[in-house]
Scaffold this motif. Sequence first.
Motif, PDB file in Angstrom:
ATOM      1  N   ILE A 142     -25.590  73.586   0.796  1.00  0.00           N
ATOM      2  CA  ILE A 142     -24.328  74.382   1.324  1.00  0.00           C
ATOM      3  C   ILE A 142     -23.898  73.875   2.893  1.00  0.00           C
ATOM      4  O   ILE A 142     -24.581  73.649   3.546  1.00  0.00           O
ATOM      5  CB  ILE A 142     -24.461  75.875   1.405  1.00  0.00           C
ATOM      6  CG1 ILE A 142     -24.865  76.356   0.009  1.00  0.00           C
ATOM      7  CG2 ILE A 142     -23.471  76.421   2.027  1.00  0.00           C
ATOM      8  CD1 ILE A 142     -25.184  77.717   0.082  1.00  0.00           C
ATOM      9  N   CYS A 143     -22.530  73.567   2.970  1.00  0.00           N
ATOM     10  CA  CYS A 143     -22.023  73.418   4.242  1.00  0.00           C
ATOM     11  C   CYS A 143     -20.552  73.966   4.268  1.00  0.00           C
ATOM     12  O   CYS A 143     -19.621  73.856   3.358  1.00  0.00           O
ATOM     13  CB  CYS A 143     -21.702  71.847   4.289  1.00  0.00           C
ATOM     14  SG  CYS A 143     -21.133  71.177   6.054  1.00  0.00           S
ATOM     15  N   SER A 144     -20.740  74.933   5.094  1.00  0.00           N
ATOM     16  CA  SER A 144     -19.654  75.974   5.119  1.00  0.00           C
ATOM     17  C   SER A 144     -19.174  76.276   6.746  1.00  0.00           C
ATOM     18  O   SER A 144     -19.968  76.476   7.496  1.00  0.00           O
ATOM     19  CB  SER A 144     -20.044  77.525   4.360  1.00  0.00           C
ATOM     20  OG  SER A 144     -18.867  78.288   4.604  1.00  0.00           O
ATOM     21  N   SER A 145     -17.848  75.911   6.974  1.00  0.00           N
ATOM     22  CA  SER A 145     -17.578  76.286   8.398  1.00  0.00           C
ATOM     23  C   SER A 145     -16.105  76.575   8.576  1.00  0.00           C
ATOM     24  O   SER A 145     -15.438  76.723   7.364  1.00  0.00           O
ATOM     25  CB  SER A 145     -17.746  75.185   9.347  1.00  0.00           C
ATOM     26  OG  SER A 145     -16.925  73.775   8.604  1.00  0.00           O
ATOM     27  N   TYR A 146     -15.486  76.725   9.722  1.00  0.00           N
ATOM     28  CA  TYR A 146     -14.000  77.243   9.747  1.00  0.00           C
ATOM     29  C   TYR A 146     -13.282  76.306  10.417  1.00  0.00           C
ATOM     30  O   TYR A 146     -13.375  76.008  11.683  1.00  0.00           O
ATOM     31  CB  TYR A 146     -14.120  78.689  10.526  1.00  0.00           C
ATOM     32  CG  TYR A 146     -12.525  79.296  10.523  1.00  0.00           C
ATOM     33  CD1 TYR A 146     -12.017  79.390   9.291  1.00  0.00           C
ATOM     34  CD2 TYR A 146     -11.944  79.719  11.719  1.00  0.00           C
ATOM     35  CE1 TYR A 146     -10.620  80.028   9.228  1.00  0.00           C
ATOM     36  CE2 TYR A 146     -10.781  80.312  11.764  1.00  0.00           C
ATOM     37  CZ  TYR A 146      -9.732  80.598  10.399  1.00  0.00           C
ATOM     38  OH  TYR A 146      -8.835  80.826  10.365  1.00  0.00           O
ATOM     39  N   SER A 229     -14.520  79.117   6.050  1.00  0.00           N
ATOM     40  CA  SER A 229     -15.459  80.231   6.152  1.00  0.00           C
ATOM     41  C   SER A 229     -15.565  80.790   7.688  1.00  0.00           C
ATOM     42  O   SER A 229     -15.881  79.887   8.257  1.00  0.00           O
ATOM     43  CB  SER A 229     -16.815  79.997   5.375  1.00  0.00           C
ATOM     44  OG  SER A 229     -17.620  80.998   5.628  1.00  0.00           O
ATOM     45  N   HIS A 230     -15.668  82.057   7.733  1.00  0.00           N
ATOM     46  CA  HIS A 230     -15.901  82.443   9.160  1.00  0.00           C
ATOM     47  C   HIS A 230     -17.361  82.733   9.343  1.00  0.00           C
ATOM     48  O   HIS A 230     -17.846  83.296  10.375  1.00  0.00           O
ATOM     49  CB  HIS A 230     -15.129  83.841   9.322  1.00  0.00           C
ATOM     50  CG  HIS A 230     -13.562  83.654   9.482  1.00  0.00           C
ATOM     51  ND1 HIS A 230     -13.343  83.423  10.570  1.00  0.00           N
ATOM     52  CD2 HIS A 230     -12.851  83.539   8.621  1.00  0.00           C
ATOM     53  CE1 HIS A 230     -11.768  83.489  10.450  1.00  0.00           C
ATOM     54  NE2 HIS A 230     -11.500  83.533   9.387  1.00  0.00           N
ATOM     55  N   LEU A 231     -18.075  82.384   8.202  1.00  0.00           N
ATOM     56  CA  LEU A 231     -19.653  82.277   8.395  1.00  0.00           C
ATOM     57  C   LEU A 231     -20.134  80.980   8.351  1.00  0.00           C
ATOM     58  O   LEU A 231     -20.145  80.181   7.122  1.00  0.00           O
ATOM     59  CB  LEU A 231     -20.276  83.116   7.202  1.00  0.00           C
ATOM     60  CG  LEU A 231     -21.847  83.145   6.875  1.00  0.00           C
ATOM     61  CD1 LEU A 231     -22.344  83.614   8.344  1.00  0.00           C
ATOM     62  CD2 LEU A 231     -22.305  83.902   5.991  1.00  0.00           C
TER      63      LEU A 231
END
Length: 307
Positions: A142-146, A229-231
């Motif tokens: 998973i790679c999640s950012s804003y 994503s804000h997480l």
Amino acid sequence: MEKRKKILFFGLGSIGLRHAGLLHQNFDVELAAYRTTDTKNKLGIREFTSLESAFDFQPDAAFVTNPTDQHIETALECAKRSVHLFIEKPLSNHTEGIPELIGLIDDHNLVNHVAFCMRYHPVIKYLKKNINMTDAFYARTICSSYFPLWRPGQDYRKSYSADINRGGGVVNELVHELDYNQHLFGDIDVLKLDSGQVSELEISAPDYAEFQSAHTGGLKSHISLDFFSHLKERTVKIYFPDKVVEGDILDQTVRIFKNTELEQEIALSDENMYLNQLITFMGALESHDQSDLCSVKSGYKILKLLN
């Protein structure tokens, strides 16, 4: 006494300036840049406004850090002149010209590297060196950012990363995860992709991607990418019959679980993966040992899967 290396940059945006700054601070090099704009760079690096004058500088290596859609055209100009290549990831947003580039690299015996810096992150280095993947059967990444917070002070909507026509989008920007999955688990044989836009970000490029893949050794993997994503999350979980190994890239920690309980936690020392990468590349310029680099051929394998 060894000759001082001359490094020519093509593009001095945020990533180009990062590489240039680290080179200036840590290596005995002479830096220059080919620019198409009149704005002077923050490091005071010598600038050229024509290709002829740039190559008259006689660089040993070129750092191709301009927009993604210009990488291959730029790399070809350098390879024709026997200039070694450091190409920012992704290799390109298309495959046109890459076989010609590989031919020139082979003909001129050029050191070449596609800058998948995550290979040099302490978590990925630890997993590669210390975890035997023989019995691993599944991996979840998973790679999640804003995205609007990636480059403070810059309007994200004007970034090439937001523009599908300039090679932007979550697939190209976060292709690191595909590379280090190949690096850890073996070449990807089959790749299925679901990608598009689901958020309200004002961009023309995809903001999410889901990959299902199968590797040469039989391991299957799922890779989930987004930049809405804000997480923040960046992890890889590797499943074995007797345990789960989790690499947390943001925390720089490896955790091993057995019977749903945390059995071991390894906190890794803080390392600059960008500097680690440059140390490896600059060493290869001297030794021509490219075993720890990501070659254009390797980057091409990933690109062909995506096109």
